[in-house]
Design a protein around this motif. Structure first.
Motif, PDB file in Angstrom:
ATOM      1  N   ILE A 238     -48.775   7.320 -23.240  1.00 35.66           N
ATOM      2  CA  ILE A 238     -47.456   6.695 -23.273  1.00 35.66           C
ATOM      3  C   ILE A 238     -47.414   5.599 -24.330  1.00 35.66           C
ATOM      4  O   ILE A 238     -46.488   5.527 -25.148  1.00 35.66           O
ATOM      5  CB  ILE A 238     -47.099   6.127 -21.884  1.00 35.66           C
ATOM      6  N   ALA A 239     -48.428   4.737 -24.325  1.00 36.04           N
ATOM      7  CA  ALA A 239     -48.459   3.618 -25.273  1.00 36.04           C
ATOM      8  C   ALA A 239     -48.489   4.113 -26.712  1.00 36.04           C
ATOM      9  O   ALA A 239     -47.764   3.595 -27.580  1.00 36.04           O
ATOM     10  CB  ALA A 239     -49.667   2.731 -24.990  1.00 36.04           C
ATOM     11  N   LYS A 240     -49.308   5.105 -26.997  1.00 36.33           N
ATOM     12  CA  LYS A 240     -49.407   5.612 -28.374  1.00 36.33           C
ATOM     13  C   LYS A 240     -48.111   6.284 -28.811  1.00 36.33           C
ATOM     14  O   LYS A 240     -47.742   6.196 -29.985  1.00 36.33           O
ATOM     15  CB  LYS A 240     -50.595   6.569 -28.501  1.00 36.33           C
ATOM     16  N   THR A 241     -47.420   6.922 -27.887  1.00 34.74           N
ATOM     17  CA  THR A 241     -46.135   7.528 -28.241  1.00 34.74           C
ATOM     18  C   THR A 241     -45.126   6.457 -28.627  1.00 34.74           C
ATOM     19  O   THR A 241     -44.412   6.577 -29.632  1.00 34.74           O
ATOM     20  CB  THR A 241     -45.593   8.367 -27.072  1.00 34.74           C
ATOM     21  N   PHE A 242     -45.074   5.382 -27.851  1.00 37.65           N
ATOM     22  CA  PHE A 242     -44.192   4.273 -28.209  1.00 37.65           C
ATOM     23  C   PHE A 242     -44.597   3.653 -29.539  1.00 37.65           C
ATOM     24  O   PHE A 242     -43.741   3.230 -30.327  1.00 37.65           O
ATOM     25  CB  PHE A 242     -44.206   3.194 -27.124  1.00 37.65           C
ATOM     26  N   MET A 243     -45.889   3.574 -29.804  1.00 41.31           N
ATOM     27  CA  MET A 243     -46.343   3.003 -31.071  1.00 41.31           C
ATOM     28  C   MET A 243     -45.839   3.820 -32.256  1.00 41.31           C
ATOM     29  O   MET A 243     -45.460   3.270 -33.290  1.00 41.31           O
ATOM     30  CB  MET A 243     -47.868   2.908 -31.083  1.00 41.31           C
ATOM     31  N   VAL A 244     -45.815   5.144 -32.115  1.00 44.43           N
ATOM     32  CA  VAL A 244     -45.323   6.004 -33.202  1.00 44.43           C
ATOM     33  C   VAL A 244     -43.816   5.861 -33.367  1.00 44.43           C
ATOM     34  O   VAL A 244     -43.301   5.748 -34.482  1.00 44.43           O
ATOM     35  CB  VAL A 244     -45.699   7.475 -32.947  1.00 44.43           C
ATOM     36  N   THR A 245     -43.089   5.839 -32.244  1.00 43.25           N
ATOM     37  CA  THR A 245     -41.623   5.874 -32.328  1.00 43.25           C
ATOM     38  C   THR A 245     -40.977   4.497 -32.469  1.00 43.25           C
ATOM     39  O   THR A 245     -39.873   4.386 -33.009  1.00 43.25           O
ATOM     40  CB  THR A 245     -41.027   6.565 -31.089  1.00 43.25           C
ATOM     41  N   CYS A 246     -41.667   3.443 -31.987  1.00 43.31           N
ATOM     42  CA  CYS A 246     -41.050   2.113 -31.937  1.00 43.31           C
ATOM     43  C   CYS A 246     -41.962   0.984 -32.404  1.00 43.31           C
ATOM     44  O   CYS A 246     -41.510  -0.166 -32.488  1.00 43.31           O
ATOM     45  CB  CYS A 246     -40.621   1.774 -30.499  1.00 43.31           C
ATOM     46  N   GLY A 247     -43.221   1.275 -32.701  1.00 43.48           N
ATOM     47  CA  GLY A 247     -44.210   0.220 -32.905  1.00 43.48           C
ATOM     48  C   GLY A 247     -44.026  -0.617 -34.146  1.00 43.48           C
ATOM     49  O   GLY A 247     -44.517  -1.747 -34.213  1.00 43.48           O
ATOM     50  N   PHE A 255     -42.809   4.276 -41.514  1.00 42.89           N
ATOM     51  CA  PHE A 255     -44.261   4.167 -41.393  1.00 42.89           C
ATOM     52  C   PHE A 255     -44.864   5.491 -40.940  1.00 42.89           C
ATOM     53  O   PHE A 255     -45.956   5.875 -41.392  1.00 42.89           O
ATOM     54  CB  PHE A 255     -44.625   3.057 -40.406  1.00 42.89           C
ATOM     55  N   ALA A 256     -44.175   6.219 -40.070  1.00 44.35           N
ATOM     56  CA  ALA A 256     -44.677   7.520 -39.626  1.00 44.35           C
ATOM     57  C   ALA A 256     -44.786   8.490 -40.793  1.00 44.35           C
ATOM     58  O   ALA A 256     -45.729   9.284 -40.876  1.00 44.35           O
ATOM     59  CB  ALA A 256     -43.767   8.093 -38.540  1.00 44.35           C
ATOM     60  N   ALA A 259     -47.708   6.665 -43.262  1.00 43.21           N
ATOM     61  CA  ALA A 259     -49.086   6.589 -42.756  1.00 43.21           C
ATOM     62  C   ALA A 259     -49.376   7.614 -41.680  1.00 43.21           C
ATOM     63  O   ALA A 259     -50.488   8.123 -41.578  1.00 43.21           O
ATOM     64  CB  ALA A 259     -49.365   5.183 -42.218  1.00 43.21           C
ATOM     65  N   GLY A 260     -48.395   7.891 -40.833  1.00 47.50           N
ATOM     66  CA  GLY A 260     -48.565   8.919 -39.811  1.00 47.50           C
ATOM     67  C   GLY A 260     -49.537   8.555 -38.711  1.00 47.50           C
ATOM     68  O   GLY A 260     -50.179   9.435 -38.120  1.00 47.50           O
ATOM     69  N   LEU A 261     -49.634   7.256 -38.373  1.00 51.07           N
ATOM     70  CA  LEU A 261     -50.570   6.792 -37.357  1.00 51.07           C
ATOM     71  C   LEU A 261     -49.842   5.953 -36.306  1.00 51.07           C
ATOM     72  O   LEU A 261     -48.883   5.263 -36.627  1.00 51.07           O
ATOM     73  CB  LEU A 261     -51.667   5.932 -37.991  1.00 51.07           C
ATOM     74  N   PRO A 262     -50.308   5.985 -35.048  1.00 52.95           N
ATOM     75  CA  PRO A 262     -49.771   5.043 -34.068  1.00 52.95           C
ATOM     76  C   PRO A 262     -50.100   3.624 -34.509  1.00 52.95           C
ATOM     77  O   PRO A 262     -51.226   3.342 -34.924  1.00 52.95           O
ATOM     78  CB  PRO A 262     -50.519   5.397 -32.777  1.00 52.95           C
ATOM     79  N   ALA A 263     -49.137   2.715 -34.415  1.00 49.74           N
ATOM     80  CA  ALA A 263     -49.362   1.345 -34.879  1.00 49.74           C
ATOM     81  C   ALA A 263     -48.421   0.402 -34.157  1.00 49.74           C
ATOM     82  O   ALA A 263     -47.365   0.800 -33.674  1.00 49.74           O
ATOM     83  CB  ALA A 263     -49.146   1.235 -36.383  1.00 49.74           C
ATOM     84  N   LYS A 264     -48.828  -0.865 -34.093  1.00 48.92           N
ATOM     85  CA  LYS A 264     -47.940  -1.918 -33.587  1.00 48.92           C
ATOM     86  C   LYS A 264     -48.120  -3.145 -34.453  1.00 48.92           C
ATOM     87  O   LYS A 264     -49.244  -3.580 -34.718  1.00 48.92           O
ATOM     88  CB  LYS A 264     -48.256  -2.269 -32.131  1.00 48.92           C
ATOM     89  N   ILE A 295     -45.991  -6.671 -45.340  1.00 49.78           N
ATOM     90  CA  ILE A 295     -45.660  -5.840 -46.500  1.00 49.78           C
ATOM     91  C   ILE A 295     -46.925  -5.298 -47.170  1.00 49.78           C
ATOM     92  O   ILE A 295     -46.995  -4.121 -47.533  1.00 49.78           O
ATOM     93  CB  ILE A 295     -44.752  -6.606 -47.487  1.00 49.78           C
ATOM     94  N   ALA A 296     -47.956  -6.147 -47.324  1.00 51.07           N
ATOM     95  CA  ALA A 296     -49.205  -5.684 -47.923  1.00 51.07           C
ATOM     96  C   ALA A 296     -50.028  -4.889 -46.925  1.00 51.07           C
ATOM     97  O   ALA A 296     -50.723  -3.939 -47.291  1.00 51.07           O
ATOM     98  CB  ALA A 296     -50.006  -6.874 -48.441  1.00 51.07           C
ATOM     99  N   GLY A 297     -49.952  -5.270 -45.638  1.00 54.18           N
ATOM    100  CA  GLY A 297     -50.689  -4.540 -44.611  1.00 54.18           C
ATOM    101  C   GLY A 297     -50.237  -3.101 -44.486  1.00 54.18           C
ATOM    102  O   GLY A 297     -51.055  -2.181 -44.369  1.00 54.18           O
ATOM    103  N   VAL A 298     -48.922  -2.902 -44.507  1.00 58.22           N
ATOM    104  CA  VAL A 298     -48.382  -1.534 -44.464  1.00 58.22           C
ATOM    105  C   VAL A 298     -48.865  -0.738 -45.673  1.00 58.22           C
ATOM    106  O   VAL A 298     -49.300   0.421 -45.546  1.00 58.22           O
ATOM    107  CB  VAL A 298     -46.839  -1.560 -44.410  1.00 58.22           C
ATOM    108  N   GLN A 299     -48.806  -1.335 -46.840  1.00 53.70           N
ATOM    109  CA  GLN A 299     -49.246  -0.659 -48.060  1.00 53.70           C
ATOM    110  C   GLN A 299     -50.722  -0.265 -47.968  1.00 53.70           C
ATOM    111  O   GLN A 299     -51.113   0.836 -48.363  1.00 53.70           O
ATOM    112  CB  GLN A 299     -49.018  -1.567 -49.265  1.00 53.70           C
ATOM    113  N   LEU A 300     -51.549  -1.161 -47.439  1.00 55.49           N
ATOM    114  CA  LEU A 300     -52.977  -0.899 -47.325  1.00 55.49           C
ATOM    115  C   LEU A 300     -53.254   0.244 -46.354  1.00 55.49           C
ATOM    116  O   LEU A 300     -54.049   1.149 -46.653  1.00 55.49           O
ATOM    117  CB  LEU A 300     -53.698  -2.168 -46.870  1.00 55.49           C
ATOM    118  N   ILE A 301     -52.598   0.237 -45.206  1.00 58.11           N
ATOM    119  CA  ILE A 301     -52.807   1.312 -44.224  1.00 58.11           C
ATOM    120  C   ILE A 301     -52.334   2.645 -44.783  1.00 58.11           C
ATOM    121  O   ILE A 301     -53.005   3.680 -44.631  1.00 58.11           O
ATOM    122  CB  ILE A 301     -52.089   0.979 -42.906  1.00 58.11           C
ATOM    123  N   GLU A 302     -51.191   2.642 -45.457  1.00 54.76           N
ATOM    124  CA  GLU A 302     -50.704   3.884 -46.051  1.00 54.76           C
ATOM    125  C   GLU A 302     -51.668   4.387 -47.115  1.00 54.76           C
ATOM    126  O   GLU A 302     -51.918   5.604 -47.219  1.00 54.76           O
ATOM    127  CB  GLU A 302     -49.309   3.677 -46.641  1.00 54.76           C
TER     128      GLU A 302
END
Length: 313
Positions: A238-247, A255-256, A259-264, A295-302
């Motif tokens: 449940i938590a990971k699903t929310f992280m993908v859709t709303c995190g 972000f999906a 990067a395509g990863l569950p994140a918060k 902004i830089a964190g998102v870029q790094l994860i992607e």
């Protein structure tokens, strides 16, 4: 595991961090919580942890910051462990909003007046009211103990300056809480629930703490370094699903795709993300994009996800 992936991470991670760091100049450090405005604009750090206990850090990975909205993932899990799915989702919804994380608009439009999901502020306030305990102090103590266990760090504690700053300036959150109380959604009084909420948002962590917490989610609730199950698998799903859709707030779809990863994320610049069955990852970069994400964190994860083909999609 991809052949030599870990070696490539060790070899190139610092290089990738330094390539992404200048992007921080295009972001803005959060100012609506005064204490957060003191963070360094160009800070960027990352910690990755694998199930064998190996880890890699780069940048300002040891610098402390508060969890902010990242904590909402784990208070949701604790509320589910306390009450089960039916009770929790009778008070909070399961859908993305497309609005800012602190928007109050749809509370009045929704019928019944329950928040759209547990990762926006209104939803997290409702979830905070559902944590078991005799009073705010007891509920907060349970949350902190749970977070310490997940992070494998008994020293986790509150940043009291941030807590006071949030409490003194959290007028919009109070407005939401009073509206929710009026509609019979809250499980306790306004000041009690806000004390719980502000406290768990102000828990101080570093990237390593986030990576260890993420690793438990990456392994469906079991800490692979100890073999101990800390969370039922269903609640991790449940938590990971929310992280993908709303995190990542109203940047979750972007972000999906990127990067395509569950994140918060949190407005202190933290991001907790994971590669299922492989890694827990903690990132910090206080300069935020307009959606409230580092902004830089998102870029790094992607960058990492595309290099190693981590996307779930």
């Amino acid at each position: 595991m991809v052949v030599n992936e870990w070696d490539q991470l060790k070899l190139h991670l610092q290089e990738w961090v330094e390539e992404c760091r200048p992007i921080s100049a295009a972001g803005k450090v959060a100012e609506y919580i005064p204490e957060l405005s003191k963070a360094r604009q160009d800070m960027l750090g990352i910690h990755l942890r694998d199930p064998r206990g190996q880890s890699i850090s780069s940048g300002e990975a040891r610098t402390g910051f508060t969890m902010q909205s990242i904590s909402k993932v784990f208070t949701l899990i604790l509320a589910l462990m306390d009450h089960g799915e039916s009770a929790v989702f009778s008070k909070v919804g399961m859908e993305p909003t497309g609005d800012q994380f602190n928007s109050i608009m749809k509370l009045e439009l929704a019928q019944p007046a329950i928040p759209f999901n547990p990762l926006i502020n209104a939803g997290a306030i409702v979830v905070s009211s559902m944590i078991k305990g005799e009073n705010a102090e007891a509920k907060s103590a349970r949350i902190l103990s749970f977070f310490r266990e997940l992070a494998g760090n008994p020293g986790l504690d509150y940043d009291l300056q941030v807590y006071r700053s949030e409490s003194e300036t959290g007028h919009l959150n109070r407005s939401m809480a009073y509206f929710l109380l009026d509609k019979g959604i809250l499980g306790c009084g306004v000041e009690e629930v806000l004390d719980i909420y502000f406290r768990h948002c102000s828990i101080q962590v570093c990237c390593e703490d986030l990576a260890r917490m993420a690793l438990v989610l990456a392994f469906d609730g079991t800490d692979p370094t100890t073999g101990k199950t800390l969370i039922p698998r269903r609640y991790v799903q449940i938590a990971k699903t929310f992280m993908v859709t709303c995190g990542m707030y109203n940047g979750s779809g972007e972000f999906a795709i990127g990067a395509g990863l569950p994140a918060k994320s949190g407005v202190s610049g933290g991001i907790l993300t994971l590669v299922p069955g492989r890694y827990g990852i903690g990132v910090v970069g206080p300069a935020l994009n307009p959606k409230g994400n580092s902004i830089a964190g998102v870029q790094l994860i992607e960058r990492l996800s595309r290099t190693f083909d981590w996307s779930l999609f």
